[in-house]
Design a protein around this motif. Structure first.
Motif, PDB file in Angstrom:
ATOM      1  N   LEU A 186       2.058   5.080   5.618  1.00 20.19           N
ATOM      2  CA  LEU A 186       0.817   5.755   6.010  1.00 20.19           C
ATOM      3  C   LEU A 186       0.990   6.685   7.213  1.00 20.19           C
ATOM      4  O   LEU A 186       0.130   7.526   7.470  1.00 20.19           O
ATOM      5  CB  LEU A 186      -0.269   4.720   6.311  1.00 20.19           C
ATOM      6  N   GLN A 221      -1.187  -4.578  -6.818  1.00 18.32           N
ATOM      7  CA  GLN A 221      -0.817  -3.171  -6.971  1.00 18.32           C
ATOM      8  C   GLN A 221      -2.038  -2.331  -7.329  1.00 18.32           C
ATOM      9  O   GLN A 221      -2.234  -1.247  -6.761  1.00 18.32           O
ATOM     10  CB  GLN A 221       0.268  -2.998  -8.041  1.00 18.32           C
ATOM     11  N   THR A 251      -3.703   0.776  -4.778  1.00 17.75           N
ATOM     12  CA  THR A 251      -3.499   2.159  -5.203  1.00 17.75           C
ATOM     13  C   THR A 251      -4.351   3.148  -4.414  1.00 17.75           C
ATOM     14  O   THR A 251      -3.878   4.218  -4.037  1.00 17.75           O
ATOM     15  CB  THR A 251      -3.761   2.308  -6.714  1.00 17.75           C
ATOM     16  N   GLY A 252      -5.574   2.811  -4.111  1.00 13.82           N
ATOM     17  CA  GLY A 252      -6.439   3.710  -3.354  1.00 13.82           C
ATOM     18  C   GLY A 252      -5.988   3.919  -1.919  1.00 13.82           C
ATOM     19  O   GLY A 252      -6.355   4.904  -1.282  1.00 13.82           O
ATOM     20  N   PHE A 253      -5.184   3.000  -1.405  1.00 10.86           N
ATOM     21  CA  PHE A 253      -4.723   3.092  -0.013  1.00 10.86           C
ATOM     22  C   PHE A 253      -3.336   3.720   0.112  1.00 10.86           C
ATOM     23  O   PHE A 253      -3.089   4.534   0.993  1.00 10.86           O
ATOM     24  CB  PHE A 253      -4.696   1.704   0.636  1.00 10.86           C
ATOM     25  N   LEU A 254      -2.418   3.308  -0.762  1.00  9.28           N
ATOM     26  CA  LEU A 254      -1.025   3.751  -0.643  1.00  9.28           C
ATOM     27  C   LEU A 254      -0.661   4.867  -1.627  1.00  9.28           C
ATOM     28  O   LEU A 254       0.473   5.353  -1.618  1.00  9.28           O
ATOM     29  CB  LEU A 254      -0.074   2.565  -0.836  1.00  9.28           C
ATOM     30  N   ASP A 255      -1.600   5.228  -2.499  1.00  8.88           N
ATOM     31  CA  ASP A 255      -1.431   6.324  -3.456  1.00  8.88           C
ATOM     32  C   ASP A 255      -0.115   6.233  -4.221  1.00  8.88           C
ATOM     33  O   ASP A 255       0.197   5.216  -4.808  1.00  8.88           O
ATOM     34  CB  ASP A 255      -1.567   7.680  -2.751  1.00  8.88           C
ATOM     35  N   LYS A 256       0.685   7.317  -4.147  1.00  8.91           N
ATOM     36  CA  LYS A 256       1.922   7.404  -4.936  1.00  8.91           C
ATOM     37  C   LYS A 256       2.981   6.388  -4.505  1.00  8.91           C
ATOM     38  O   LYS A 256       3.913   6.122  -5.249  1.00  8.91           O
ATOM     39  CB  LYS A 256       2.502   8.818  -4.856  1.00  8.91           C
ATOM     40  N   ASP A 257       2.842   5.815  -3.324  1.00 13.69           N
ATOM     41  CA  ASP A 257       3.826   4.848  -2.831  1.00 13.69           C
ATOM     42  C   ASP A 257       3.510   3.404  -3.233  1.00 13.69           C
ATOM     43  O   ASP A 257       4.294   2.503  -2.951  1.00 13.69           O
ATOM     44  CB  ASP A 257       3.913   4.935  -1.300  1.00 13.69           C
ATOM     45  N   THR A 258       2.382   3.203  -3.889  1.00 13.88           N
ATOM     46  CA  THR A 258       1.938   1.844  -4.211  1.00 13.88           C
ATOM     47  C   THR A 258       2.929   1.099  -5.096  1.00 13.88           C
ATOM     48  O   THR A 258       3.302  -0.037  -4.800  1.00 13.88           O
ATOM     49  CB  THR A 258       0.550   1.861  -4.886  1.00 13.88           C
TER      50      THR A 258
END
Length: 193
Positions: free
Chosen positions: A45, A72, A76-83
């Motif tokens: 982040l 997971q 997804t809403g917090f880490l986006d593509k890194d989730t």
């Protein structure tokens, strides 16, 4: 609990095969994992987000066997593509931790060992003093029959120091000296380097 949208995502998302294996959180050193989670999320982040970090802590500590697939979806809403990458890395570490006697993933122990080896290379003067400490420990162990002097003792001290280092604990200077002074010679015998 999953919402209707979450339930659809759980069915439609392709998860890694590792996610089919269960993790028993009672076998995991949660403090070590919390440190890794906080550090990794902060890196992803770009700042320390206590809300996201605490959410992850609550999700993995919510039951004895956490549901990584649901985790997971929720992250997804917090880490986006890194989730997906974060969850896969987290799950691999948790799977490793539950098989370790100390509950610490071998990957984190290996990383700490490499850090200690690097420190040793920078400070060559430690070796002489550590040899004297190992000799003292050898004398104390001789005759007990269960340990091989200088071998099992250094292995135990090495494991303690590595676990403590991963957990961010301070050690007595003598233990650190033994580890940083002798780890290069004992690493092949005990840690399979």
């Amino acid at each position: 609990m999953a919402t209707g949208v979450d339930a659809k995502l759980l069915k439609s998302t392709k998860f890694p095969l590792e996610f089919n294996q269960k993790v028993d959180m009672q076998k995991v050193n949660i403090q070590v994992m919390k440190k890794w989670i906080a550090s990794t999320v902060t890196t992803i982040l770009g700042n320390e987000d206590d809300v996201v970090i605490e959410l992850i802590f609550n999700l993995i500590e919510g039951g004895r066997f956490p549901d990584i697939k649901s985790l997971q979806i929720q992250l997804t809403g917090f880490l986006d593509k890194d989730t997906a990458t974060f969850c896969k890395d987290l799950w691999k570490l948790l799977l490793s931790a539950q098989t370790s006697p100390q509950g610490v993933p071998k990957e984190l122990l290996e990383a700490k060992k490499q850090e200690l080896l690097q420190e040793k290379r920078l400070d060559r003067g430690v070796k002489n003093s550590s040899a004297a400490i190992v000799a003292e420990v050898d004398e104390e162990v001789e005759g007990e029959g269960e340990a091989t002097p200088g071998v099992d003792v250094v292995m135990i001290v090495t494991e303690v120091a590595l676990v403590a280092g991963v957990a961010g604990l301070a050690l007595h200077p003598a233990i650190v000296t033994v580890v940083t002074g002798e780890i290069e010679e004992t690493a092949e015998v005990f840690v399979g380097v």
